[in-house]
Design an enzyme around this catalytic site. Structure first.
Site, PDB file in Angstrom:
ATOM      1  CG  ASP A   1     -22.418  -5.271  35.979  1.00 20.01           C
ATOM      2  OD1 ASP A   1     -21.369  -4.910  36.534  1.00 20.01           O
ATOM      3  OD2 ASP A   1     -23.534  -5.163  36.508  1.00 20.01           O
TER       4      ASP A   1
ATOM      5  CG  HIS B   1     -21.697  -1.994  38.084  1.00 15.60           C
ATOM      6  ND1 HIS B   1     -21.184  -3.130  38.671  1.00 15.60           N
ATOM      7  CD2 HIS B   1     -22.349  -1.336  39.070  1.00 15.60           C
ATOM      8  CE1 HIS B   1     -21.529  -3.161  39.956  1.00 15.60           C
ATOM      9  NE2 HIS B   1     -22.234  -2.074  40.227  1.00 15.60           N
TER      10      HIS B   1
ATOM     11  CD  GLU C   1     -23.207  -2.112  43.940  1.00 14.52           C
ATOM     12  OE1 GLU C   1     -23.360  -2.701  45.002  1.00 14.52           O
ATOM     13  OE2 GLU C   1     -23.056  -2.710  42.858  1.00 14.52           O
TER      14      GLU C   1
END
Ligand code: ACM
Length: 738
Positions: free
Chosen positions: A191, A252, A316
């Site tokens: 991440d 990410h 995201e």
């Protein structure tokens, strides 16, 4: 405290009572339990008999070791015998994936299953049937259990990226997942804030990407060597748990970009972020080099993880770097893609083909539906039933995670809430049952460290395990009774499980104006949590002084509090910093009320308590879209020489500094005299965590009755920001007047 069931007493009870014992002990509740006559005496003369293939022998050894650990009775594995024995048997007549039949009779225990997975679950059930405690002979009441799970994917996601999870702690969780027949560990390995898996071809992923510098200057991080990974995967295989790695892309990805800046479109060096949120540094979809890199990484990942699934995240993804990059624009043009969403879909499908060439199925968060998903991908739903409906209509198989986010405070998502959730209830699932693989509970680790990981997992995960194995049982009181029989065993294993329906500890720090002192009130999730504290800034230890529910604290100082249970620290310490000043406890009014999520108490800005580095800590007050406009009645007119406030920016979480901060005074609350008006150049694209202090210093003391502070909200987040078109938050923690 061990509870010991003694054989002769049990035999004196009715058969019903024995059945009640068997049922009381088991989680998940089996499909069918029939109580028999008598009981099986387990002692060291009992032999374990199993098929001779490697896996069956391994399962027999697992049973032998488990019985020795739990009961102190050492059994041998051997050939068929007429003596009392435990037999593991492959029996194709037992129907169903992972199904087993467990029969306990006075002369013999038999576990039959069509395959080794069922055999192993039968062994786990037998272990749960053992009376708790050591003895020379233990009695297992006669019973027949026919059992099979309803859903094939019963998982937990552990996020090792935000906070590294040591190998031993991962293995301990695998033991527990397996005990409750959860069969998937979804392991979130990469991440923004950390890359945790060693890749031979790209050593900087871990030498650079696994480490970050925290706000206080300390370094934190860690990573798994390939040998660690092999050990964990093997440990899980032995326990019927499949490990599915998650390698996040295209977003990410900051830690990877920090290691190899050429992976992003701007190719600028960045640091591994040490704050939370969504970051714009993503893999460049226009560059062939990106795909060569990901192909190489997936080569090593595919070799390390035998599971047929690889999770690629894909959630995201802020796409402004793509929009601004020549190579990505070229790609969109060449592939005739409809904008950056089309490019994301193209990216995911290209990776999907790469995985399929290795015989692996792609799993992604529900954003993979944006711009169109290939129907062979498995979709993990987190945002809601509308996403599930899209995935099911598109023909994808589905895993549901949304209702089970274990990073949610326990008080807001209790064990009972999880138990009572049917994640497949929406009408969207009607007629699509064959596409439902199951569900899992993600534990995101922004605020989860090895200290509170188990408290966030258990007992909530145990409720999920039953929900997914046997959705037909609904009696929470009965589940709770069975759950409580598990605690002595969990205690014996030193599992730091949490409360069922309360947070481990909730603190409130109040300023008591009449007595001019601060008071900490702590609501403890367990009565036997001891709160240790210091006032000198050092970390509390088990030797520091303690308090119970209330600590009265007279002197402004940095107070640090940490909960311990049985001498073991349970959470990182919480610091409270209080500052004496002239606004303390004075009446405060807002022109516009703060966002109810970040309102704190009515006097939060005049309680003397300084916020931490997290706007979520209850000490910061926030406005969504609105300005801060607050008036303090200093009652009576009071001389002062400085005003100080702090504002916070964490743009990845949509929190921005104000555009302007103004301090004004008045004697009547009507006519105001501006003391200072400070413009701030806010860069909404600066994703670093920052706190800006705005201070007014008077050359000679000012005397006034009323003080008014205004801070102008940044307003709408601009194009290119992840939250474009949505209002920014404005945060401040205290108004200090000296
Ligand atoms: C997610 O929670 N971003 C999948």
């Amino acid at each position: 405290m061990h509870r010991r069931l003694v054989a002769p007493m049990l035999l004196a009870f009715s058969l019903l009572a024995q059945g009640a014992h068997a049922q009381a002990a088991l989680i998940p509740q089996p499909d069918r339990i029939e109580v028999g006559h008598g009981s099986f005496a387990l002692n060291r003369s009992v032999r374990i008999v199993a098929p001779t293939d490697r896996r069956a022998q391994e399962i027999a050894a697992f049973l032998r070791d488990g019985i020795r650990e739990d009961s102190g009775i050492a059994l041998r594995i051997g050939a068929a015998t007429r003596q009392p024995h435990i037999e593991l048997r492959i029996d194709p007549s037992v129907q169903g994936e992972e199904a087993y039949r467990l029969t306990v009779a006075p002369q013999r225990v038999e576990i039959a299953a069509a395959d080794d997975r069922g055999l192993f679950w039968g062994v786990q059930t037998l272990r749960q049937l053992l009376p708790i405690g050591h003895g020379r002979t233990l009695s297992i009441p006669a019973v027949r259990i026919d059992d099979a799970p309803r859903y094939p994917w019963r998982g937990v996601m552990l996020d090792a990226a935000r906070h590294f999870i040591p190998v031993a702690l991962v293995k301990q969780q695998i033991d527990l997942f397996s005990r409750y027949k959860l069969n998937v560990l979804h392991w979130h390995l990469t991440d923004d804030q950390g890359w945790r898996i060693a890749i031979r071809k790209y050593p900087k992923l871990t030498s650079v990407g696994a480490w970050r510098t925290e706000a206080d200057g300390s370094r934190s991080g860690g990573f798994y060597t390939q040998q660690d990974i092999r050990d964990i995967v093997e440990y899980a295989r032995q326990r019927n748990v499949m490990v599915v790695p998650e390698i996040e892309m295209p977003g990410h990805a900051s830690a990877a970009v920090a290691a190899y800046p050429s992976l992003s479109c701007p190719k600028q060096p960045i640091a591994v972020p040490a704050t939370w949120g969504v970051f714009t540094d993503i893999y460049c979809a226009g560059d062939e080099a990106t795909f060569a890199f990901l192909h190489d990484v997936l080569d090593e990942v595919a070799e390390l993880f035998p599971a047929p699934y690889i999770h690629i995240g894909a959630d995201e993804v802020p796409k402004q770097q793509w929009a601004q990059s020549a190579s990505s624009q070229q790609r969109m043009h060449d592939q005739r893609l409809a904008g950056v969403d089309g490019l994301q879909s193209w990216f995911v499908q290209r990776i999907q083909r790469d995985l399929e060439a290795r015989g692996k199925t792609l799993v992604g968060w529900d954003e993979i539906l944006e711009g169109g998903a290939d129907r062979n991908a498995v979709v993990e739903m987190w945002r809601g039933d509308a996403e599930a409906a899209k995935a099911l209509a598109n023909g994808n198989r589905l895993i549901v995670a949304g209702p089970f986010y274990l990073d949610t405070p326990i008080e807001e998502l209790t064990t009972q809430d999880i138990y009572r959730t049917n994640p497949f209830a929406s009408p969207a699932f009607a007629g699509h049952q064959d596409q439902v693989l199951g569900a899992e509970a993600p534990l995101w680790s922004e605020y989860v460290t090895p200290r509170n990981l188990e408290a966030m997992l258990y007992p909530r995960v145990i409720a999920l395990a039953e929900r997914l194995w046997n959705p037909d049982v609904h009696d929470y009181a009965d589940f709770q009774r069975r759950l409580r029989t598990q605690y002595p065993w969990l205690d014996a294993q030193h599992i730091a499980y949490g409360p069922e329906d309360r947070d481990l500890v909730d603190y409130k720090l109040d300023f008591n104006a009449p007595h001019h002192r601060w008071r900490v009130r702590a609501a403890r999730g367990f009565d036997d949590i001891a709160l240790h504290y210091t006032v000198d800034g050092s970390e509390p230890t088990a030797q520091s002084p303690t308090f119970g529910d209330v600590l009265d604290h007279y002197v402004p100082a940095t107070l640090k509090v940490a909960p311990f249970r049985h001498g073991v620290p349970y959470l990182p310490s919480q610091a409270f910093q209080a500052v004496d000043n002239k606004a303390l406890g004075k009446p405060l009014t807002y022109l516009t009320a703060p966002d109810p999520h970040y309102a704190g108490t009515a006097t939060q800005l005049v309680d003397g308590v300084i916020g931490g580095d997290n706007f979520n800590d209850g000490l910061w007050v926030g406005w969504r879209g609105n300005d801060l406009d607050a008036t303090i009645d200093l009652k009576p007119a009071t001389p002062f020489h400085s005003i100080q406030m702090r504002f916070l920016q964490q743009s990845g979480s949509w929190a921005l500094l104000p555009r302007r901060v103004t301090y004004a005074v008045s004697d009547d609350g009507k006519t105001w005299r501006t003391l200072q008006s400070t413009p701030i150049a806010v860069d909404p694209m600066d994703l670093r965590a920052m706190i800006r202090t705005v201070r007014f210093d008077a050359p000679t003391p000012v005397t006034a009755r009323y003080l008014r502070v205004t801070a102008q909200n940044f307003g709408m987040l601009p194009p290119g920001h992840e939250g474009a078109g949505k209002p920014a938050h404005l945060f401040t923690d205290e108004i200090l007047v000296q």
